[in-house]
Write an enzyme that holds these catalytic residues in place. Structure first.
Site, PDB file in Angstrom:
ATOM      1  N   CYS A   1       0.806  -1.227   0.000  1.00  9.10           N
ATOM      2  CA  CYS A   1       0.000   0.000   0.000  1.00  9.10           C
ATOM      3  C   CYS A   1       0.839   1.278   0.000  1.00  9.10           C
ATOM      4  CB  CYS A   1      -0.948  -0.011   1.186  1.00  9.10           C
ATOM      5  SG  CYS A   1      -2.054  -1.440   1.179  1.00  9.10           S
TER       6      CYS A   1
ATOM      7  N   GLU B   1      -0.057   5.251  13.534  1.00  5.45           N
ATOM      8  CA  GLU B   1       0.268   6.462  12.768  1.00  5.45           C
ATOM      9  C   GLU B   1       0.190   7.703  13.649  1.00  5.45           C
ATOM     10  OE1 GLU B   1      -0.554   8.637   8.487  1.00  5.45           O
ATOM     11  OE2 GLU B   1      -1.992   7.128   9.179  1.00  5.45           O
TER      12      GLU B   1
ATOM     13  N   HIS C   1      -2.082   8.270   6.108  1.00  5.58           N
ATOM     14  CA  HIS C   1      -2.356   6.941   5.558  1.00  5.58           C
ATOM     15  C   HIS C   1      -3.731   6.469   6.035  1.00  5.58           C
ATOM     16  CE1 HIS C   1      -1.612   3.072   3.810  1.00  5.58           C
ATOM     17  NE2 HIS C   1      -1.763   2.457   4.969  1.00  5.58           N
TER      18      HIS C   1
ATOM     19  N   HIS D   1      -9.664   2.460   0.355  1.00  2.98           N
ATOM     20  CA  HIS D   1      -8.223   2.203   0.268  1.00  2.98           C
ATOM     21  C   HIS D   1      -7.907   1.577  -1.090  1.00  2.98           C
ATOM     22  CE1 HIS D   1      -4.197   1.416   1.136  1.00  2.98           C
ATOM     23  NE2 HIS D   1      -4.289   0.621   2.198  1.00  2.98           N
TER      24      HIS D   1
ATOM     25  N   PHE E   1       1.703  -3.582   3.823  1.00  2.00           N
ATOM     26  CA  PHE E   1       2.018  -4.909   4.351  1.00  2.00           C
ATOM     27  C   PHE E   1       3.486  -5.218   4.056  1.00  2.00           C
ATOM     28  CE2 PHE E   1      -2.393  -7.223   4.305  1.00  2.00           C
ATOM     29  CZ  PHE E   1      -2.861  -6.303   5.227  1.00  2.00           C
TER      30      PHE E   1
ATOM     31  N   LYS F   1      -9.004   8.615   2.680  1.00  2.00           N
ATOM     32  CA  LYS F   1      -9.527   7.255   2.498  1.00  2.00           C
ATOM     33  C   LYS F   1     -10.927   7.126   3.086  1.00  2.00           C
ATOM     34  CE  LYS F   1      -5.186   4.606   2.297  1.00  2.00           C
ATOM     35  NZ  LYS F   1      -4.195   5.669   2.591  1.00  2.00           N
TER      36      LYS F   1
END
Length: 413
Positions: free
Chosen positions: A163, A314, A303, A339, A400, A334
């Site tokens: 991502c 975060e 993010h 996403h 990931f 998002k």
């Protein structure tokens, strides 16, 4: 090293099929989430996603051509075509040996792979595969097809960092141009993950929201009731070029790339570090690269996927970089787009650049009650867009495998 500027952008998103509609709906706080229409979801825990709306591929690419591509490649071509037009490029007048493509996709042709395997299982005594099967599924094919369409013979590759991919591609393009290895690079990312395999896989990893009763508001970053991300699809494209090259061809310069930082959590297969180790390092690297301080950042596109663990880490990283009561404004787009995985960094870079250009911070929607630990500590631009003078904007993306990529954009002066 050379200065690198942005001269064109294109967007294909769940809340707008072009740059203008995407930005208009971001400012208005429109949710792109709804029931999945592409396949039967009754056997899955999640029944919704952020699909493209009112999009007909044949309006952009003839069927005779698009049949050779997986959806993620077609999405890339559509966004790039808009970016090229937006940049006012006539490739016939330019040295195409010095124009490249650096593209990103986290999953490549997952739809094609899923469909072919289902068909193979049905035909186990007489297997047949589409002759375009391999080129449709490999993740690097989008960058190759883009170069073929425009005759671009410069640097050409695809990067994958889950991502963080879209941002990684932009940082790579930024670096190659400022090193003098290219005059111009088309960059960004595309993703088409809304498939049975994508839905089932992310359900199995417990990453997706299962709030089917409140699908339109299920992406709610930092909210106490958040339960996972909402999958999205689409593409974002940017035209990057050296300042000298842009000026020589009389281009309209939108903004400048100030710096980029990449790092790793080195912690967990799918989870972010609880202390935000990689995120802190990535943000510090980007700030150092841009030769600015944390207090110079006016806006952060977070993010913020709406997962319980990810959002928390975060904010911990934000606190470590910007302090307990930072004046910096932030938002989580998002909450509107869902996403887009490998394409997330691309469309969020575009959101950051448009925020600089218009002096407007898009909102975080759906978030009603922030965790007590963080309530009042950060300005998350809840509910509605805000006017704000923005010189520097930061965009964070994490993937990931612990991949971290942070880009910083600045007002062109």
């Amino acid at each position: 090293m050379k200065r690198v500027v942005i001269t064109g952008m294109g967007a294909l998103t769940p809340i707008g099929n072009n740059l203008n509609d995407y930005w208009t709906n971001l400012k208005a706080g429109v949710s792109g989430a709804g029931e999945i229409t592409r396949f039967d979801t009754s056997k899955f825990k999640t029944h919704f996603a952020c699909e493209l709306k009112d999009f007909n591929l044949e309006d952009h690419i003839p069927r005779s051509e698009s049949r050779k591509y997986d959806r993620f490649t077609s999405y890339a071509l559509v966004a790039v075509e808009e970016a090229v037009k937006h940049a006012g490029i006539n490739f016939e007048e330019l040295n195409r040996n010095k124009i490249g493509v650096i593209w990103g996709s986290g999953n490549g042709g997952i739809e094609t792979f899923t469909e072919e395997m289902i068909d193979y299982a049905k035909r186990d005594e007489n297997p047949r595969f589409n002759p375009f099967f391999i080129p449709k599924i490999i993740a690097d094919i989008a960058s190759g097809v883009i170069s073929m369409k425009y005759g671009l013979r410069g640097i050409n590759f695809t990067c994958i960092s889950a991502c963080a991919t879209g941002t990684t591609a932009i940082i790579d393009a930024f670096n190659y141009i400022r090193w003098g290895k290219a005059n111009m690079i088309i960059t960004g990312g595309s993703e088409a993950p809304i498939t049975a395999a994508g839905l089932g896989g992310f359900n199995a990893s417990r990453a997706l929201s299962t709030n089917n009763e409140e699908a339109a508001t299920a992406s709610r970053p930092f909210d106490k009731t958040r339960d996972g991300f909402v999958m999205g699809e689409g593409a974002g494209a940017l035209v990057l070029e050296s300042y000298e090259h842009a000026m020589a061809r009389g281009a309209n310069i939108i903004a400048e790339v100030a710096g980029g930082g990449m790092a790793a959590d080195a912690y967990h297969l799918t989870g972010t570090h609880p202390e935000g180790e990689g995120a802190v390092l990535g943000m510090h690297e980007a700030l150092e690269d841009a030769e600015i301080k944390a207090e110079d950042i006016d806006y952060i596109n977070l993010h913020a996927t709406s997962t319980p663990v990810g959002d928390q880490s975060e904010l911990v990283a934000m606190q470590r970089v910007f302090g307990d009561t930072p004046r910096v404004k932030a938002s989580a787009t998002k909450s509107m787009t869902g996403h887009l995985l490998g394409a997330a960094g691309a469309i969020e870079a575009i959101a950051s650049i448009k925020a600089i250009e218009e002096g407007i911070i898009p909102p975080t929607i759906n978030t009603k009650e922030v965790d007590e630990e963080w309530a009042g500590k950060f300005d998350l631009t809840l509910g509605k867009a805000q006017k704000h003078d923005i010189r520097y904007a930061m965009s964070n993306t994490f993937g990931f495998g612990g991949h971290i990529a942070t880009a910083i954009f600045k007002r062109f002066e």
